[in-house]
Enzyme design. Structure first.
Site, PDB file in Angstrom:
ATOM      1  N   ARG A 172     101.395 -84.116  -0.147  1.00  0.00           N
ATOM      2  CA  ARG A 172     101.415 -84.999   1.044  1.00  0.00           C
ATOM      3  C   ARG A 172     102.171 -86.294   0.749  1.00  0.00           C
ATOM      4  O   ARG A 172     101.787 -87.378   1.209  1.00  0.00           O
ATOM      5  CB  ARG A 172      99.990 -85.337   1.521  1.00  0.00           C
ATOM      6  CG  ARG A 172      99.107 -84.165   1.783  1.00  0.00           C
ATOM      7  CD  ARG A 172      99.521 -83.372   3.007  1.00  0.00           C
ATOM      8  NE  ARG A 172      98.687 -82.207   3.108  1.00  0.00           N
ATOM      9  CZ  ARG A 172      98.941 -81.050   2.483  1.00  0.00           C
ATOM     10  NH1 ARG A 172     100.042 -80.899   1.775  1.00  0.00           N
ATOM     11  NH2 ARG A 172      98.113 -80.037   2.609  1.00  0.00           N
ATOM     12  N   SER A 247      92.227 -83.614   7.880  1.00  0.00           N
ATOM     13  CA  SER A 247      91.593 -84.004   6.614  1.00  0.00           C
ATOM     14  C   SER A 247      91.678 -85.515   6.446  1.00  0.00           C
ATOM     15  O   SER A 247      92.774 -86.066   6.416  1.00  0.00           O
ATOM     16  CB  SER A 247      92.306 -83.346   5.438  1.00  0.00           C
ATOM     17  OG  SER A 247      92.294 -81.958   5.608  1.00  0.00           O
ATOM     18  N   GLU A 351      93.669 -89.719   3.195  1.00  0.00           N
ATOM     19  CA  GLU A 351      94.986 -89.138   3.465  1.00  0.00           C
ATOM     20  C   GLU A 351      95.539 -89.780   4.748  1.00  0.00           C
ATOM     21  O   GLU A 351      96.740 -89.947   4.910  1.00  0.00           O
ATOM     22  CB  GLU A 351      94.832 -87.614   3.646  1.00  0.00           C
ATOM     23  CG  GLU A 351      96.145 -86.920   3.902  1.00  0.00           C
ATOM     24  CD  GLU A 351      96.006 -85.402   3.997  1.00  0.00           C
ATOM     25  OE1 GLU A 351      95.169 -84.819   3.277  1.00  0.00           O
ATOM     26  OE2 GLU A 351      96.725 -84.816   4.811  1.00  0.00           O
TER      27      GLU A 351
HETATM   28  C1  LIG Z   1      93.238 -81.232  13.590  1.00  0.00           C
HETATM   29  C2  LIG Z   1      94.276 -81.619  12.554  1.00  0.00           C
HETATM   30  C3  LIG Z   1      94.609 -80.710  11.555  1.00  0.00           C
HETATM   31  C4  LIG Z   1      95.563 -81.052  10.581  1.00  0.00           C
HETATM   32  N1  LIG Z   1      95.883 -80.132   9.630  1.00  0.00           N
HETATM   33  C5  LIG Z   1      96.824 -80.424   8.700  1.00  0.00           C
HETATM   34  C6  LIG Z   1      97.196 -79.448   7.719  1.00  0.00           C
HETATM   35  O1  LIG Z   1      96.711 -78.310   7.706  1.00  0.00           O
HETATM   36  N2  LIG Z   1      98.131 -79.809   6.794  1.00  0.00           N
HETATM   37  C7  LIG Z   1      98.715 -81.058   6.791  1.00  0.00           C
HETATM   38  O2  LIG Z   1      99.567 -81.312   5.926  1.00  0.00           O
HETATM   39  N3  LIG Z   1      98.373 -81.990   7.715  1.00  0.00           N
HETATM   40  C8  LIG Z   1      97.464 -81.702   8.664  1.00  0.00           C
HETATM   41  N4  LIG Z   1      97.107 -82.640   9.591  1.00  0.00           N
HETATM   42  C9  LIG Z   1      97.721 -83.999   9.537  1.00  0.00           C
HETATM   43  C10 LIG Z   1      98.964 -84.164  10.443  1.00  0.00           C
HETATM   44  O3  LIG Z   1      99.060 -83.112  11.354  1.00  0.00           O
HETATM   45  C11 LIG Z   1     100.247 -84.248   9.605  1.00  0.00           C
HETATM   46  O4  LIG Z   1     100.187 -85.321   8.698  1.00  0.00           O
HETATM   47  C12 LIG Z   1     101.492 -84.416  10.502  1.00  0.00           C
HETATM   48  O5  LIG Z   1     102.671 -84.267   9.747  1.00  0.00           O
HETATM   49  C13 LIG Z   1     101.554 -85.759  11.208  1.00  0.00           C
HETATM   50  O6  LIG Z   1     102.613 -85.651  12.139  1.00  0.00           O
HETATM   51  P1  LIG Z   1     102.775 -86.675  13.322  1.00  0.00           P
HETATM   52  O7  LIG Z   1     104.023 -86.324  14.053  1.00  0.00           O
HETATM   53  O8  LIG Z   1     101.539 -86.726  14.118  1.00  0.00           O
HETATM   54  O9  LIG Z   1     103.014 -88.029  12.514  1.00  0.00           O
HETATM   55  P2  LIG Z   1     102.261 -89.416  12.646  1.00  0.00           P
HETATM   56  O10 LIG Z   1     100.826 -89.249  12.317  1.00  0.00           O
HETATM   57  O11 LIG Z   1     102.602 -90.083  13.919  1.00  0.00           O
HETATM   58  O12 LIG Z   1     102.978 -90.209  11.441  1.00  0.00           O
HETATM   59  C14 LIG Z   1     102.779 -89.824  10.111  1.00  0.00           C
HETATM   60  C15 LIG Z   1     103.736 -90.629   9.215  1.00  0.00           C
HETATM   61  O13 LIG Z   1     105.071 -90.213   9.457  1.00  0.00           O
HETATM   62  C16 LIG Z   1     105.869 -91.335   9.862  1.00  0.00           C
HETATM   63  N5  LIG Z   1     106.826 -90.811  10.863  1.00  0.00           N
HETATM   64  C17 LIG Z   1     106.555 -90.102  11.978  1.00  0.00           C
HETATM   65  N6  LIG Z   1     107.695 -89.726  12.593  1.00  0.00           N
HETATM   66  C18 LIG Z   1     108.717 -90.247  11.853  1.00  0.00           C
HETATM   67  C19 LIG Z   1     110.138 -90.229  11.961  1.00  0.00           C
HETATM   68  N7  LIG Z   1     110.779 -89.579  12.949  1.00  0.00           N
HETATM   69  N8  LIG Z   1     110.862 -90.879  11.014  1.00  0.00           N
HETATM   70  C20 LIG Z   1     110.267 -91.534   9.998  1.00  0.00           C
HETATM   71  N9  LIG Z   1     108.927 -91.590   9.836  1.00  0.00           N
HETATM   72  C21 LIG Z   1     108.166 -90.948  10.758  1.00  0.00           C
HETATM   73  C22 LIG Z   1     104.895 -92.329  10.421  1.00  0.00           C
HETATM   74  O14 LIG Z   1     105.411 -93.660  10.350  1.00  0.00           O
HETATM   75  C23 LIG Z   1     103.707 -92.122   9.499  1.00  0.00           C
HETATM   76  O15 LIG Z   1     103.921 -92.812   8.281  1.00  0.00           O
HETATM   77  C24 LIG Z   1      96.176 -82.335  10.596  1.00  0.00           C
HETATM   78  C25 LIG Z   1      95.851 -83.241  11.617  1.00  0.00           C
HETATM   79  C26 LIG Z   1      94.916 -82.898  12.593  1.00  0.00           C
HETATM   80  C27 LIG Z   1      94.604 -83.869  13.690  1.00  0.00           C
END
Ligand SMILES: Cc1cc2nc3c(=O)[nH]c(=O)nc-3n(C[C@H](O)[C@H](O)[C@H](O)COP(=O)(O)OP(=O)(O)OC[C@H]3O[C@@H](n4cnc5c(N)ncnc54)[C@H](O)[C@@H]3O)c2cc1C
Length: 355
Positions: A172, A247, A351
């Site tokens: 991660r 998580s 995380e």
């Molecule tokens: C129910 C649930 C289940 C999940 N299961 C998993 C799993 O199985 N495995 C896993 O790895 N994660 C999991 N996650 C966590 C999450 O889905 C991941 O971390 C995902 O990649 C976050 O994506 P997001 O677009 O929502 O990013 P955000 O949460 O909006 O941002 C995450 C980070 O990325 C940065 N960011 C976002 N977009 C950009 C961009 N275009 N350019 C530069 N930086 C950017 C943000 O500034 C921040 O630092 C889960 C979350 C939930 C709610």
């Protein structure tokens, strides 16, 4: 097109459903729009969000929130054509806009019969963040399929790209999360290397058991995707039903001595034959499931105000009532960290990113 607004409600833009606003909000739908934005002039701090599924907003955001709506999925090179010597015969390079919902990309790949991201099905969030976070599930991480990450460097005001080695991926973790450059690069699109060659990855969790009795050669990216979506639905809260960020804590990676202390504490409670779940990493360090530790401390299913530890997966803190305040989530987080530390001597780290 650039869409600007002020005091934008972010409740639906973070999966924890924290009721917060962004003082300055900018959404754009083309990569070229980024050049139009004067980053020096933006009210600070500046935060680029995706689907807000790894974020815990602890208050209204006083600076600028950016969001990409760059939305395309495009095959840029197909090894079957034999035209590009850098692409293997089975390989298909796919360029995906940062604003694409990552699971839409997984669904597209499965429908096209392309292998590589089927195990990552159902992870919330967008493609841009998948490359920042190095998302992972069921034995596959984004780094296994990422070829190149394309970005806009807001400091130098130029487009740059990182090949997968330059992204310095870890658990991660990536170069984009390092404190010295965090927030500097905006991911515009990501090139993934998928494959036409059947490559089911079933060696994780209960995946192989889920396909017991089935001929492995009959599996498709679509059948694996469907199974994974089913398993995830059983274990994880659906963000549209109950807010969370998945998580909440990282699984601690500890040295052998610390692990022995944990085993001793667990055996004192459960008897000498008790086995502590763990995974030995190639460098000899030991990964212990944080969910097990939290459950051992009695937190599974417990509520604290509007927040709770999810009853099916104690690694997840949920906005149980839908009305939880950030303070309630953070309060629960602190109490869990303190009790795991007291019982096992291990410090859990979140995380989820606190904003
Ligand atoms: C129910 C649930 C289940 C999940 N299961 C998993 C799993 O199985 N495995 C896993 O790895 N994660 C999991 N996650 C966590 C999450 O889905 C991941 O971390 C995902 O990649 C976050 O994506 P997001 O677009 O929502 O990013 P955000 O949460 O909006 O941002 C995450 C980070 O990325 C940065 N960011 C976002 N977009 C950009 C961009 N275009 N350019 C530069 N930086 C950017 C943000 O500034 C921040 O630092 C889960 C979350 C939930 C709610």
């Amino acid at each position: 097109m650039i869409d600007k607004s002020y005091y934008r409600d972010l409740t639906k833009m973070n999966t924890f459903r924290m009721k917060v606003t962004a003082r300055n909000f900018i959404e754009y739908d083309s990569v070229a729009d980024l050049v139009e934005i004067d980053f020096e002039e933006l009210p600070r701090p500046v935060l680029h969000i995706g689907g807000g599924s790894n974020l815990l907003f602890t208050d209204d955001f006083k600076g600028t929130v950016l969001h990409s709506k760059v939305n395309f999925i495009e095959i840029i090179s197909d090894g079957a054509s034999g035209e590009n010597p850098g692409v293997l015969p089975d390989e298909v390079l796919v360029s995906v806009g940062a604003g694409v919902v990552f699971d839409d990309f997984c669904a597209w790949a499965a429908k096209e019969g392309l292998w590589g991201v089927e195990n990552l099905s159902g992870i919330p969030g967008e493609a841009g963040a998948s490359a920042v976070q190095n998302i992972g599930a069921y034995g596959v991480e984004a780094k296994d399929v990422i070829r190149t990450v394309y970005c806009y460097d807001t400091a130098e005001e130029e487009f740059v790209n990182f090949d997968v080695a330059e992204c310095r991926y870890g658990y991660r973790d990536s170069v984009f999360k390092q404190p010295d450059i965090k927030g500097r690069h905006i991911v515009t699109h990501v090139v993934f290397a998928l494959s036409r060659r059947p490559e089911p990855k079933l060696d994780y969790g209960h995946l192989r058991a889920a396909f017991a009795g089935q001929d492995e050669s009959s599996l498709t990216p679509l059948s694996i995707r469907k199974t994974i979506m089913g398993i995830r639905r059983e274990k994880l809260p659906e963000p549209s039903v109950m807010g969370s960020a998945g998580s909440f804590f990282k699984n601690p990676i500890i040295a052998a001595g610390e692990f022995e202390r944990i085993v001793a504490a667990a055996r004192a409670e459960h008897g000498d034959s008790y086995e502590v779940p763990h995974y030995v990493l190639p460098d000899g360090m030991i990964k212990v499931p944080a969910a097990w530790m939290i459950e051992q401390c009695g937190w599974k299913g417990r509520r604290s105000g509007g927040a709770a530890v999810y009853d099916k997966q104690p690694l997840v803190i949920v906005n149980y009532t839908g009305e939880a305040y950030p303070e309630e989530i953070v309060g629960l987080e602190k109490r869990i960290i303190a009790s795991v530390r007291e019982k096992f001597g291990t410090v859990l780290h979140p995380e989820v990113e606190h904003i």
